[in-house]
Write an enzyme that holds these catalytic residues in place. Structure first.
Site, PDB file in Angstrom:
ATOM      1  N   ASN A 149       0.788  -1.078   0.399  1.00 22.77           N
ATOM      2  CA  ASN A 149      -0.254   0.294  -0.125  1.00 22.77           C
ATOM      3  C   ASN A 149       1.081   1.374  -0.548  1.00 22.77           C
ATOM      4  OD1 ASN A 149       0.365  -0.806   3.352  1.00 22.77           O
ATOM      5  ND2 ASN A 149      -1.104   0.619   3.125  1.00 22.77           N
TER       6      ASN A 149
ATOM      7  N   GLU B 292       0.398   5.341   0.709  1.00 26.51           N
ATOM      8  CA  GLU B 292      -0.480   6.448   1.289  1.00 26.51           C
ATOM      9  C   GLU B 292      -0.161   7.676   0.329  1.00 26.51           C
ATOM     10  OE1 GLU B 292      -1.429   5.366   5.207  1.00 26.51           O
ATOM     11  OE2 GLU B 292      -2.304   3.986   5.096  1.00 26.51           O
TER      12      GLU B 292
ATOM     13  N   CYS C  56      -3.656   0.096  -2.291  1.00 25.95           N
ATOM     14  CA  CYS C  56      -3.635  -0.792  -2.096  1.00 25.95           C
ATOM     15  C   CYS C  56      -2.834  -1.642  -2.451  1.00 25.95           C
ATOM     16  CB  CYS C  56      -5.449  -1.910  -1.937  1.00 25.95           C
ATOM     17  SG  CYS C  56      -6.615  -0.919  -0.861  1.00 25.95           S
TER      18      CYS C  56
ATOM     19  N   GLU D 205      -2.923  -4.930  -3.308  1.00 22.58           N
ATOM     20  CA  GLU D 205      -3.427  -5.883  -4.103  1.00 22.58           C
ATOM     21  C   GLU D 205      -3.607  -5.198  -5.344  1.00 22.58           C
ATOM     22  OE1 GLU D 205      -4.608  -5.304  -0.742  1.00 22.58           O
ATOM     23  OE2 GLU D 205      -5.460  -6.826  -0.268  1.00 22.58           O
TER      24      GLU D 205
ATOM     25  N   CYS E 151     -10.104  -5.136   0.639  1.00 27.55           N
ATOM     26  CA  CYS E 151     -11.359  -4.922   0.893  1.00 27.55           C
ATOM     27  C   CYS E 151     -12.408  -4.204  -0.743  1.00 27.55           C
ATOM     28  CB  CYS E 151     -10.434  -2.880   0.593  1.00 27.55           C
ATOM     29  SG  CYS E 151     -10.587  -2.717  -0.806  1.00 27.55           S
TER      30      CYS E 151
ATOM     31  N   CYS F 231     -10.738  -3.910  -3.787  1.00 27.74           N
ATOM     32  CA  CYS F 231      -9.490  -5.310  -4.232  1.00 27.74           C
ATOM     33  C   CYS F 231     -10.025  -6.752  -4.673  1.00 27.74           C
ATOM     34  CB  CYS F 231      -8.394  -5.338  -3.640  1.00 27.74           C
ATOM     35  SG  CYS F 231      -7.418  -3.629  -2.786  1.00 27.74           S
TER      36      CYS F 231
HETATM   37  N1  THU Z   1      -5.099  -1.486   2.020  1.00 29.43           N
HETATM   38  C1  THU Z   1      -4.850  -2.601   1.712  1.00 29.43           C
HETATM   39  O1  THU Z   1      -3.584  -2.654   1.138  1.00 29.43           O
HETATM   40  N2  THU Z   1      -5.645  -3.660   1.199  1.00 29.43           N
HETATM   41  C2  THU Z   1      -6.053  -4.025   1.840  1.00 29.43           C
HETATM   42  O2  THU Z   1      -6.578  -5.311   1.956  1.00 29.43           O
HETATM   43  C3  THU Z   1      -7.158  -3.218   2.961  1.00 29.43           C
HETATM   44  C4  THU Z   1      -6.366  -2.180   2.971  1.00 29.43           C
HETATM   45  C5  THU Z   1      -5.005  -0.812   2.894  1.00 29.43           C
HETATM   46  C6  THU Z   1      -5.265   0.437   2.589  1.00 29.43           C
HETATM   47  C7  THU Z   1      -4.543   1.379   3.258  1.00 29.43           C
HETATM   48  O3  THU Z   1      -3.604   2.353   3.206  1.00 29.43           O
HETATM   49  C8  THU Z   1      -4.287   0.747   4.255  1.00 29.43           C
HETATM   50  O4  THU Z   1      -4.957  -0.513   4.392  1.00 29.43           O
HETATM   51  C9  THU Z   1      -5.572   0.843   5.534  1.00 29.43           C
HETATM   52  O5  THU Z   1      -6.396   0.677   5.188  1.00 29.43           O
END
Ligand code: THU
Length: 131
Positions: free
Chosen positions: A40, A42, A51, A53, A84, A87
């Site tokens: 991920n 941000e 994310c 994935e 999520c 994803c």
């Molecule tokens: N996140 C992912 O990278 N993958 C997931 O399946 C769930 C959430 C990340 C997004 C964000 O940077 C952090 O986790 C918190 O939501």
């Protein structure tokens, strides 16, 4: 340790998550056996974050592969982290309904679900008249 678990664990270390502090790593094995990873990333403008994935899928596509044979996601949480909703849709675009999505914790727990179980009744290109 499986090669996917190893790859996802390593890339998770490179996650850029200064806002949530929730680092996620993902690794895909493509249909031809290549491994592609993502973490991920941000952003100070929160919705611009991506994310793990999605990052792994982008890396797979950039490498010329179009089919997910297996995908593993890892995070530091009490129980295995489910992808999520966005994803799930992204994974379903490149994976058959039987493909296994393995969710892991850094403490060694894991759970596996099929793409169909994670996203029943999914929207796909068959609903659009695009030809
Ligand atoms: N996140 C992912 O990278 N993958 C997931 O399946 C769930 C959430 C990340 C997004 C964000 O940077 C952090 O986790 C918190 O939501």
């Amino acid at each position: 340790m499986s090669s996917l678990l190893h790859a996802a664990t390593q890339v998770r270390e490179r996650a850029y998550a200064p806002y949530s502090r929730f680092k996620v790593g993902a690794a895909i094995r493509s249909a031809s056996g290549t491994i592609h990873v993502g973490c991920n990333v941000e952003n100070a403008a929160y919705p611009q974050g991506t994310c793990a994935e999605g990052g792994a899928i982008s890396a797979m596509i950039a490498a010329g592969e179009t089919e997910i044979a297996e995908i593993l996601v890892i995070a530091d949480c009490p129980s295995p982290v489910p992808p999520c909703g966005g994803c799930r849709q992204k994974i379903a675009e490149f994976a058959g309904s039987d493909v296994q999505v393995t969710m892991c914790t850094t403490s060694g727990k894991s759970m596996s679900m099929s793409v169909a179980d994670l996203l029943p009744g999914s929207f796909d290109a068959s609903f659009m008249d695009i030809n």
